[in-house]
Write a protein that holds these residues in place. Structure first.
Motif, PDB file in Angstrom:
ATOM      1  N   ALA A  54      11.399  18.045  -3.907  1.00  0.00           N
ATOM      2  CA  ALA A  54      12.131  17.634  -2.698  1.00  0.00           C
ATOM      3  C   ALA A  54      11.228  16.838  -1.759  1.00  0.00           C
ATOM      4  N   LEU A  55       9.930  17.118  -1.820  1.00  0.00           N
ATOM      5  CA  LEU A  55       8.970  16.446  -0.933  1.00  0.00           C
ATOM      6  C   LEU A  55       8.955  14.934  -1.161  1.00  0.00           C
ATOM      7  N   VAL A  56       9.073  14.514  -2.413  1.00  0.00           N
ATOM      8  CA  VAL A  56       8.968  13.092  -2.752  1.00  0.00           C
ATOM      9  C   VAL A  56      10.045  12.276  -2.057  1.00  0.00           C
ATOM     10  N   ASP A  57      11.207  12.876  -1.864  1.00  0.00           N
ATOM     11  CA  ASP A  57      12.300  12.170  -1.193  1.00  0.00           C
ATOM     12  C   ASP A  57      11.990  11.842   0.266  1.00  0.00           C
ATOM     13  N   LEU A  58      11.003  12.538   0.827  1.00  0.00           N
ATOM     14  CA  LEU A  58      10.652  12.323   2.233  1.00  0.00           C
ATOM     15  C   LEU A  58       9.629  11.208   2.404  1.00  0.00           C
ATOM     16  N   LEU A  59       9.035  10.788   1.303  1.00  0.00           N
ATOM     17  CA  LEU A  59       7.943   9.825   1.416  1.00  0.00           C
ATOM     18  C   LEU A  59       8.466   8.398   1.431  1.00  0.00           C
ATOM     19  N   PRO A  60       7.900   7.570   2.300  1.00  0.00           N
ATOM     20  CA  PRO A  60       8.377   6.188   2.362  1.00  0.00           C
ATOM     21  C   PRO A  60       8.015   5.437   1.078  1.00  0.00           C
ATOM     22  N   PRO A  61       8.778   4.393   0.715  1.00  0.00           N
ATOM     23  CA  PRO A  61       8.425   3.616  -0.474  1.00  0.00           C
ATOM     24  C   PRO A  61       7.072   2.932  -0.283  1.00  0.00           C
ATOM     25  N   ILE A  62       6.418   2.584  -1.379  1.00  0.00           N
ATOM     26  CA  ILE A  62       5.105   1.928  -1.271  1.00  0.00           C
ATOM     27  C   ILE A  62       5.170   0.525  -1.874  1.00  0.00           C
ATOM     28  N   ASP A  63       4.338  -0.374  -1.327  1.00  0.00           N
ATOM     29  CA  ASP A  63       4.228  -1.735  -1.875  1.00  0.00           C
ATOM     30  C   ASP A  63       3.272  -1.713  -3.046  1.00  0.00           C
ATOM     31  N   VAL A  64       3.691  -2.280  -4.172  1.00  0.00           N
ATOM     32  CA  VAL A  64       2.811  -2.365  -5.342  1.00  0.00           C
ATOM     33  C   VAL A  64       2.882  -3.765  -5.932  1.00  0.00           C
ATOM     34  N   ILE A  65       1.949  -4.043  -6.827  1.00  0.00           N
ATOM     35  CA  ILE A  65       1.990  -5.320  -7.535  1.00  0.00           C
ATOM     36  C   ILE A  65       2.791  -5.113  -8.812  1.00  0.00           C
ATOM     37  N   GLU A  66       3.741  -5.988  -9.022  1.00  0.00           N
ATOM     38  CA  GLU A  66       4.681  -5.832 -10.143  1.00  0.00           C
ATOM     39  C   GLU A  66       3.972  -5.749 -11.495  1.00  0.00           C
ATOM     40  N   ASN A  67       4.503  -4.876 -12.353  1.00  0.00           N
ATOM     41  CA  ASN A  67       4.006  -4.690 -13.733  1.00  0.00           C
ATOM     42  C   ASN A  67       2.558  -4.214 -13.824  1.00  0.00           C
ATOM     43  N   ASP A  68       2.070  -3.620 -12.753  1.00  0.00           N
ATOM     44  CA  ASP A  68       0.701  -3.086 -12.799  1.00  0.00           C
ATOM     45  C   ASP A  68       0.787  -1.579 -13.049  1.00  0.00           C
ATOM     46  N   PRO A  69       0.162  -1.081 -14.131  1.00  0.00           N
ATOM     47  CA  PRO A  69       0.319   0.348 -14.471  1.00  0.00           C
ATOM     48  C   PRO A  69      -0.379   1.305 -13.505  1.00  0.00           C
ATOM     49  N   TYR A  70      -1.159   0.770 -12.550  1.00  0.00           N
ATOM     50  CA  TYR A  70      -1.911   1.634 -11.633  1.00  0.00           C
ATOM     51  C   TYR A  70      -1.317   1.679 -10.227  1.00  0.00           C
ATOM     52  N   ASN A  71      -0.126   1.123 -10.032  1.00  0.00           N
ATOM     53  CA  ASN A  71       0.487   1.062  -8.688  1.00  0.00           C
ATOM     54  C   ASN A  71      -0.477   0.460  -7.670  1.00  0.00           C
ATOM     55  N   SER A  72      -1.167  -0.618  -8.049  1.00  0.00           N
ATOM     56  CA  SER A  72      -2.169  -1.228  -7.163  1.00  0.00           C
ATOM     57  C   SER A  72      -1.569  -1.641  -5.824  1.00  0.00           C
ATOM     58  N   ASP A  73      -2.314  -1.348  -4.762  1.00  0.00           N
ATOM     59  CA  ASP A  73      -1.912  -1.714  -3.408  1.00  0.00           C
ATOM     60  C   ASP A  73      -2.226  -3.199  -3.192  1.00  0.00           C
ATOM     61  N   PRO A  74      -1.239  -4.016  -2.804  1.00  0.00           N
ATOM     62  CA  PRO A  74      -1.500  -5.455  -2.647  1.00  0.00           C
ATOM     63  C   PRO A  74      -2.461  -5.781  -1.505  1.00  0.00           C
ATOM     64  N   TYR A  75      -2.696  -4.808  -0.594  1.00  0.00           N
ATOM     65  CA  TYR A  75      -3.491  -5.118   0.602  1.00  0.00           C
ATOM     66  C   TYR A  75      -4.832  -4.395   0.669  1.00  0.00           C
ATOM     67  N   ASP A  76      -5.037  -3.389  -0.169  1.00  0.00           N
ATOM     68  CA  ASP A  76      -6.248  -2.570  -0.061  1.00  0.00           C
ATOM     69  C   ASP A  76      -7.039  -2.638  -1.373  1.00  0.00           C
ATOM     70  N   THR A  77      -8.208  -3.282  -1.321  1.00  0.00           N
ATOM     71  CA  THR A  77      -9.003  -3.465  -2.548  1.00  0.00           C
ATOM     72  C   THR A  77      -9.466  -2.130  -3.146  1.00  0.00           C
ATOM     73  N   GLU A  78      -9.573  -1.096  -2.294  1.00  0.00           N
ATOM     74  CA  GLU A  78      -9.975   0.234  -2.791  1.00  0.00           C
ATOM     75  C   GLU A  78      -8.928   0.833  -3.725  1.00  0.00           C
ATOM     76  N   LEU A  79      -7.692   0.362  -3.567  1.00  0.00           N
ATOM     77  CA  LEU A  79      -6.591   0.935  -4.351  1.00  0.00           C
ATOM     78  C   LEU A  79      -6.037  -0.062  -5.368  1.00  0.00           C
ATOM     79  N   MET A  80      -6.927  -0.967  -5.813  1.00  0.00           N
ATOM     80  CA  MET A  80      -6.523  -1.965  -6.808  1.00  0.00           C
ATOM     81  C   MET A  80      -7.264  -1.743  -8.107  1.00  0.00           C
TER      82      MET A  80
END
Length: 348
Positions: A54-80
């Motif tokens: 149920a917790l997941v439904d409370l979380l806002p959607p996240i921006d990712v780079i399309e077709n990237d298997p690691y859900n890379s953050d388009p703005y944060d190099t630490e999460l790419m």
């Protein structure tokens, strides 16, 4: 396939009756993932996995780079991932999309390869490329990794999960080839104490420890059963009923995440937290740090600016009870012991 799984009805978080301790621990970890996850211990059939999902439904959607298997953050190099960083250096055009915050369920029989990912050695040698098949840790990046029956999982695997959760990275090494990718997730483990506890050194690495007990009060039990029946009869109608509350809670979490870095805690309060940890013989400094972070997350959630002793009292049992040394002859509950020392140190 994916669309279908996304549409599976999820029980609304705000409609869950009781279990306040667990709900608070989960919300605080979502506000500040650096708290270090939650270990939930409780009887069978107390809704542990229902609340986590149920917790997941409370979380806002996240921006990712399309077709990237690691859900890379388009703005944060630490999460790419390295591949995305490489493409950015080459100034390639990348498509950004929004996805639901990922939640990965770790199956009990999962192998280390399934969790961490595998390197295709033959391909690496023959083609000279790092052929990597990402695992569950890659899928869980920037989301939640949920391990039910964590106390039945192989100790080595629990170690791997905790290492990734703490460092935010997963490293896979085979035959001299090494791959590293971001793996920042909130680790949530649950288990039934009757089936055995986790080793103390593994337990200590979880930020918070929530205990769930079966609700004893008949009227509350009836309410829980009725809620479940209503949900199963018509999930969409049931969710609609709680939509406003869900949105309000989601907005509170988003605001608290932004506010968190500006919350202050006075030096004398930090000193008292450390005094409590010292009097309870808590090994290491993890207990001090988690208590401070959880107190600040609570203040952010309640939209205030400064930590008070009451905030510390609210979270300290959840942060310390699993770090106390177990004395087999002692019958006193560890949570009660934490509260006793808190009251003594704070004259509360």
């Amino acid at each position: 396939m994916n669309k279908k799984t996304n549409e599976r009805p999820v029980f609304p978080f705000t409609s869950i009756v009781g279990q306040e301790e667990m709900k608070l621990s989960l919300i605080l970890n979502v506000i500040d993932p650096k708290i270090g996850g939650v270990m939930i211990m409780g009887d069978r059939g107390t809704g542990k996995s229902t609340i986590v999902r149920a917790l997941v439904d409370l979380l806002p959607p996240i921006d990712v780079i399309e077709n990237d298997p690691y859900n890379s953050d388009p703005y944060d190099t630490e999460l790419m991932s390295d591949e995305i960083l490489e493409k950015i250096k080459k100034k390639e055009n990348l498509t950004k999309i929004q996805i639901k915050t990922p939640m990965v369920d770790l199956p009990l029989g999962a192998t280390e390869d399934r969790v961490c990912g595998t390197i295709d050695i033959e391909k690496a040698i023959s083609e000279g490329k790092k052929a990597f098949e990402p695992g569950l840790l890659a899928q869980a990046n920037r989301g939640i990794l949920y391990v039910d029956e964590v106390n039945l999982l192989d100790d080595h695997l629990v170690d791997v999960l905790l290492d990734s959760a703490a460092s935010g990275w997963n490293t896979v090494e085979r035959e001299g080839i090494s791959i590293c990718h971001p793996a920042r997730f909130i680790l949530i483990g649950s288990g039934n104490p009757e089936e055995g506890e986790l080793r103390p050194q593994l337990l200590d690495r979880f930020g918070m420890h929530a205990q769930i007990k079966t609700v004893k009060e008949p009227s509350l039990r009836v309410k829980i059963v009725q809620q479940r029946e209503l949900f199963e009869r018509n999930p969409q109608e049931f969710k609609e009923k709680y939509k406003e509350e869900q949105n309000k809670l989601m907005n509170n979490i988003i605001t608290a995440r932004k506010k968190f870095k500006n919350i202050t805690i006075k030096y004398e309060l930090l000193e008292k937290i450390s005094q409590i940890c010292s009097e309870l013989n808590v090994d290491g400094l993890r207990g001090d740090m988690v208590t401070s972070r959880a107190s600040k997350a609570l203040v952010a959630f309640e939209n205030r600016n400064e930590v008070t002793p009451k905030d510390i009292f609210t979270v300290i049992t959840l942060c310390l009870r699993h770090r106390l040394r177990k004395d087999p002859l002692e019958s006193i509950d560890s949570g009660f012991k934490v509260q006793e020392i808190f009251k003594k140190v704070f004259n509360y």
